[in-house]
Motif scaffolding. Structure first.
Motif, PDB file in Angstrom:
ATOM      1  N   ALA A 101      17.066  55.594  43.735  1.00  0.00           N
ATOM      2  CA  ALA A 101      17.238  56.438  42.547  1.00  0.00           C
ATOM      3  C   ALA A 101      15.999  57.281  42.303  1.00  0.00           C
ATOM      4  O   ALA A 101      16.101  58.478  41.993  1.00  0.00           O
ATOM      5  CB  ALA A 101      17.539  55.566  41.332  1.00  0.00           C
ATOM      6  N   GLU A 102      14.816  56.701  42.448  1.00  0.00           N
ATOM      7  CA  GLU A 102      13.580  57.459  42.249  1.00  0.00           C
ATOM      8  C   GLU A 102      13.429  58.562  43.285  1.00  0.00           C
ATOM      9  O   GLU A 102      12.932  59.644  42.976  1.00  0.00           O
ATOM     10  CB  GLU A 102      12.373  56.519  42.283  1.00  0.00           C
ATOM     11  N   ALA A 103      13.853  58.301  44.506  1.00  0.00           N
ATOM     12  CA  ALA A 103      13.763  59.313  45.555  1.00  0.00           C
ATOM     13  C   ALA A 103      14.693  60.484  45.280  1.00  0.00           C
ATOM     14  O   ALA A 103      14.401  61.623  45.655  1.00  0.00           O
ATOM     15  CB  ALA A 103      14.074  58.688  46.912  1.00  0.00           C
ATOM     16  N   LEU A 104      15.797  60.219  44.624  1.00  0.00           N
ATOM     17  CA  LEU A 104      16.765  61.280  44.343  1.00  0.00           C
ATOM     18  C   LEU A 104      16.405  62.108  43.118  1.00  0.00           C
ATOM     19  O   LEU A 104      16.881  63.230  42.974  1.00  0.00           O
ATOM     20  CB  LEU A 104      18.163  60.675  44.156  1.00  0.00           C
ATOM     21  N   LEU A 105      15.557  61.559  42.243  1.00  0.00           N
ATOM     22  CA  LEU A 105      15.169  62.284  41.038  1.00  0.00           C
ATOM     23  C   LEU A 105      14.239  63.434  41.395  1.00  0.00           C
ATOM     24  O   LEU A 105      13.419  63.319  42.305  1.00  0.00           O
ATOM     25  CB  LEU A 105      14.468  61.348  40.053  1.00  0.00           C
TER      26      LEU A 105
END
Length: 100
Positions: A88-92
């Protein structure tokens, strides 16, 4: 990990960790109170098949014990959650402070 909810429910049935309640229950009062009492005693997952006013069954307390969490997510659920967070952090999008 399971491909869908049905496979997880089948496993809980085989483990005798799922109780099916076939009596009609009110979703606002009865279902919630039964759920609360079962959780209080560390009881099984519950499948209500006849919920008043609903065409769908309701399942509760799926992850109410460490055993059921392990059955659902494997022996290392914290690793699974950490992996989800990192994805999720990588996609933000990056923050302004990170760009400079």
């Amino acid at each position: 990990m399971h491909p869908n909810l049905r496979s997880f429910l089948d496993l809980l049935r085989r483990e005798n960790d799922l109780v099916t309640i076939e009596a009609e229950v009110d979703p606002y009062l009865e279902l919630a109170e039964v759920h609360r009492r079962v959780i209080e005693h560390g009881g099984p997952a519950l499948l209500f098949t006849r919920v008043k006013g609903s065409a769908f069954p309701v399942v509760t307390n799926l992850f109410g014990t460490a055993k059921r969490i392990e059955l659902a997510f494997g022996s290392r659920p914290e690793a699974f959650v950490k992996e989800l967070v990192s994805v999720a952090e990588a996609l933000l999008p990056p923050q302004r402070s990170e760009l400079w």
